[in-house]
Every structure is written in C-alpha cells, then in structure tokens.
Design a protein around this motif. Structure first.
Motif, PDB file in Angstrom:
ATOM      1  N   MET A 217     -87.358 -61.292  89.762  1.00  7.12           N
ATOM      2  CA  MET A 217     -87.684 -59.867  89.648  1.00  7.12           C
ATOM      3  C   MET A 217     -86.398 -59.061  89.607  1.00  7.12           C
ATOM      4  O   MET A 217     -85.454 -59.334  90.351  1.00  7.12           O
ATOM      5  N   LEU A 218     -86.358 -58.065  88.735  1.00  6.25           N
ATOM      6  CA  LEU A 218     -85.202 -57.172  88.644  1.00  6.25           C
ATOM      7  C   LEU A 218     -85.541 -55.835  89.284  1.00  6.25           C
ATOM      8  O   LEU A 218     -86.677 -55.358  89.194  1.00  6.25           O
ATOM      9  N   VAL A 244     -90.300 -56.108  87.244  1.00 10.59           N
ATOM     10  CA  VAL A 244     -89.237 -55.122  87.347  1.00 10.59           C
ATOM     11  C   VAL A 244     -89.701 -53.973  88.244  1.00 10.59           C
ATOM     12  O   VAL A 244     -90.867 -53.577  88.214  1.00 10.59           O
ATOM     13  N   VAL A 245     -88.779 -53.466  89.064  1.00 12.92           N
ATOM     14  CA  VAL A 245     -89.050 -52.324  89.941  1.00 12.92           C
ATOM     15  C   VAL A 245     -87.964 -51.292  89.699  1.00 12.92           C
ATOM     16  O   VAL A 245     -86.776 -51.613  89.706  1.00 12.92           O
ATOM     17  N   LYS A 246     -88.368 -50.035  89.473  1.00 11.58           N
ATOM     18  CA  LYS A 246     -87.433 -48.939  89.260  1.00 11.58           C
ATOM     19  C   LYS A 246     -87.570 -47.953  90.414  1.00 11.58           C
ATOM     20  O   LYS A 246     -88.677 -47.549  90.756  1.00 11.58           O
ATOM     21  N   LEU A 247     -86.418 -47.570  90.993  1.00  9.38           N
ATOM     22  CA  LEU A 247     -86.417 -46.778  92.220  1.00  9.38           C
ATOM     23  C   LEU A 247     -85.527 -45.549  92.092  1.00  9.38           C
ATOM     24  O   LEU A 247     -84.505 -45.580  91.398  1.00  9.38           O
ATOM     25  N   GLN A 248     -85.899 -44.491  92.802  1.00  7.90           N
ATOM     26  CA  GLN A 248     -85.071 -43.300  92.895  1.00  7.90           C
ATOM     27  C   GLN A 248     -84.088 -43.373  94.064  1.00  7.90           C
ATOM     28  O   GLN A 248     -83.125 -42.620  94.113  1.00  7.90           O
ATOM     29  N   SER A 249     -84.321 -44.274  95.001  1.00  8.05           N
ATOM     30  CA  SER A 249     -83.518 -44.354  96.217  1.00  8.05           C
ATOM     31  C   SER A 249     -82.531 -45.516  96.139  1.00  8.05           C
ATOM     32  O   SER A 249     -82.930 -46.672  95.962  1.00  8.05           O
ATOM     33  N   TYR A 250     -81.260 -45.204  96.304  1.00  5.13           N
ATOM     34  CA  TYR A 250     -80.224 -46.243  96.299  1.00  5.13           C
ATOM     35  C   TYR A 250     -80.382 -47.160  97.512  1.00  5.13           C
ATOM     36  O   TYR A 250     -80.302 -48.397  97.392  1.00  5.13           O
TER      37      TYR A 250
END
Length: 326
Positions: A217-218, A244-250
């Motif tokens: 998973m990316l 795949v997971v896209k996030l707003q939090s670093y």
C-alpha cells in the motif's frame, strides 16, 4: 536591652526592650528595588525557582542569588520547602501581602514583549525544528511567538512573518515569500526516498523495483502532489487503482508508514530521525530533492527576538548537517 534608672527608685535598674513592633522589618519593603520585588513575586506565584527564572528570562542562579540577598537584607527566611513544593514562609506571606499593596500604589508597568511570527514548512517543523523550539520555550517563557505551519505553496505566498523557513524544488529560492526579506540563505539540500517500517519488511522481501511496489500500500501526503520534483512518485500514486491512501496530515502519514505497512515518500534524513524506518533507494532513477531556505523580514530584522529565532534555526541545521549529506 536598655538600662534605665527611673526617677524615684534610686538604686534599682529597670530592664526594658526597645519599643519595636514585630513587623517593623516590613517597612523595608518600600525600599526593595522593582526588579527584586518582581523576582520575589514571580517566584511566589510559580512555586518553583526554575519556572520563575524561565518566566523572567533570567538564569535560575541569578534569581536565587537575588532572593538570597533579599533575605539577608530583611534578616528573614522568605521561602520553605514542603517536600518538593516551594512555599512561602510566614514572613514570606507577610512580605507578599505588603508588596501586593505597594505594586497597586506604584502601578508598575508590564514590559510588553514583541510578538514574533515564525512561518515554517510543516515537515521541517515536525522533523527538525520542533524539538529545538520546545527547548527555547523552556528557557524563555516570556516570549510571544506565533508559529505558522506552511503546508502548501499558496500558504507560503500569502503568509506574513518575521522569519520564514521554506522548501523549493530547484536551486532558486523562488517561489518564496511575497514580503520583502533580506538575502535568502540556503541551509540544506534534502533528498527524498520511499520509506517503510523495518518491522513490516524483511531485508530479503524489500522491493527492488517500482514493479515490486505493487504488493504494498502506498501513502501520500497531499502537499507532495503540488511538487513538480516529485513527479516520479506522484505519477506512480496517480496510476494506482487500489492500495493507496492520500492524507492532508503529515504526522498521520508518518504514523501510517510506521504502523500500517505502508510505503511513503520521506526525506532521506528520516532514518536518523526515526530508526524504526528504512529507506528504499534505487526504485526511481530520477532524483527527488528539495532546497531549504531561510529569510528574515526586512522590517523586523533588527529585533533581538527575531535574530534569536533566526540564529536558532541556523544552529539547528548546522548541528544536523550529517542528516543532509547524500
């Protein structure tokens, strides 16, 4: 004692104590210097010499010396310890009440600290600068500091700050802040690589090519989608139909990599910051890099607190220069 022979009683001696009230020493409170009075009052309020020194922005040894001299002058013990807790003695409570009255009469002004605005790229604030800023605040509790996290190029273009620390993809400091600054200073070059948690990847099973990433998973921080220099990684993420997971939090992206067997793009220094992670070099032929830039607002560059923050940043990067060596 005074020896007085009263009239009418020849041959006798009358022993009489001086006519002083028990609290005459409090009259000396009016002569205590304003700064020493402040040291006493802040120490009483904080209940801790170390915290009081931080609040006053002085060394604890200086504070203790001033208070010891005050006790010697008054010939009274003003503080006592009950276990590990610092409290006022009975005489200390009396002096506190007296100085409170005098403070209202004098109307001593409060020294206002300048408000300093520090704008920092979010990843740098989290990984590199955060710990040293915490140490600064521990030493100086009177500072007025506003920390602005820059999570996009738009945020950088719209921010107004005294000190700004940002990232660019090329060798130029552009795009940079829109307010007028002194000459930007390049502090470091960062290389970026995919990373995975060691516990989720045996050495023999780690991916050796982009095709091998199909089994993992990316995870992507959404800010990186705007970075042209990350095109090899961004193209791979965009082509994904699943996994795949896209996030707003670093910070959450880091947790996903640490705890969810995900692979994400991180600065190469991350293995020094977090030894539970391992970099995966050689997956992309094209290097992915950022430059770190520091600049100070022209209008406030002479303010001592602004200079202090800028120098702290320079020292932090100088101390970690091994992190940025390719």
């Amino acid at each position: 004692m005074s020896f007085i022979e009263p009239a009418g009683r020849q041959g006798t001696i009358d022993y009489r104590a001086p006519s002083h009230t028990p609290n005459d020493w409090l009259a000396l409170a009016a002569g205590i210097e304003d700064d020493v009075a402040q040291y006493f009052m802040v120490s009483a309020r904080c209940g801790c010499f170390m915290q009081a020194a931080r609040s006053l922005n002085i060394r604890a040894t200086v504070l203790r010396k001033q208070l010891a001299q005050l006790e010697a002058r008054l010939q009274r013990s003003l503080f006592s310890f009950q276990g590990s807790a610092l409290t006022l003695s009975r005489e200390g409570q009396q002096l506190h009440a007296q100085l409170t009255v005098l403070a209202h009469e004098r109307r001593l002004p409060v020294v206002e600290q300048p408000s300093i605005r520090l704008a920092v790229a979010e990843s740098l604030l989290h990984d590199i600068l955060g710990r040293d800023l915490i140490s600064l605040l521990r030493r100086n509790a009177s500072i007025r500091l506003e920390i602005i996290s820059l999570d996009s190029e738009l945020a950088l273009q719209s921010v107004s700050a005294d000190v700004v620390l940002w990232l660019t993809a090329g060798d130029s400091p552009l795009p940079g802040p829109t307010f007028t600054t002194g000459e930007p200073q390049r502090l470091a070059q960062l290389s970026y690589l995919p990373h995975i948690a060691k516990r989720y990847s045996r050495v023999t099973a780690r991916p050796d090519s982009v095709d091998d990433l199909a089994d993992f998973m990316l995870v992507q921080w959404q800010h990186d989608r705007q970075v042209d220099g990350f095109r090899p990684w961004n193209n791979l993420v965009e082509q994904r139909l699943a996994g795949v997971v896209k996030l707003q939090s670093y910070a959450l992206m880091l947790d996903m990599i640490r705890c969810s067997a995900c692979i994400g793009l991180l600065p190469a220094y991350m293995t020094r910051y977090d030894r539970s992670l391992v970099a995966l070099p050689g997956l992309f032929s094209e290097p992915m890099q950022h430059q770190v830039w520091l600049a100070v607002n022209d209008e406030t560059e002479d303010v001592a607190e602004v200079q202090m923050i800028a120098q702290l940043i320079r020292n932090t990067f100088a101390e970690r220069r091994e992190w940025f060596e390719s």
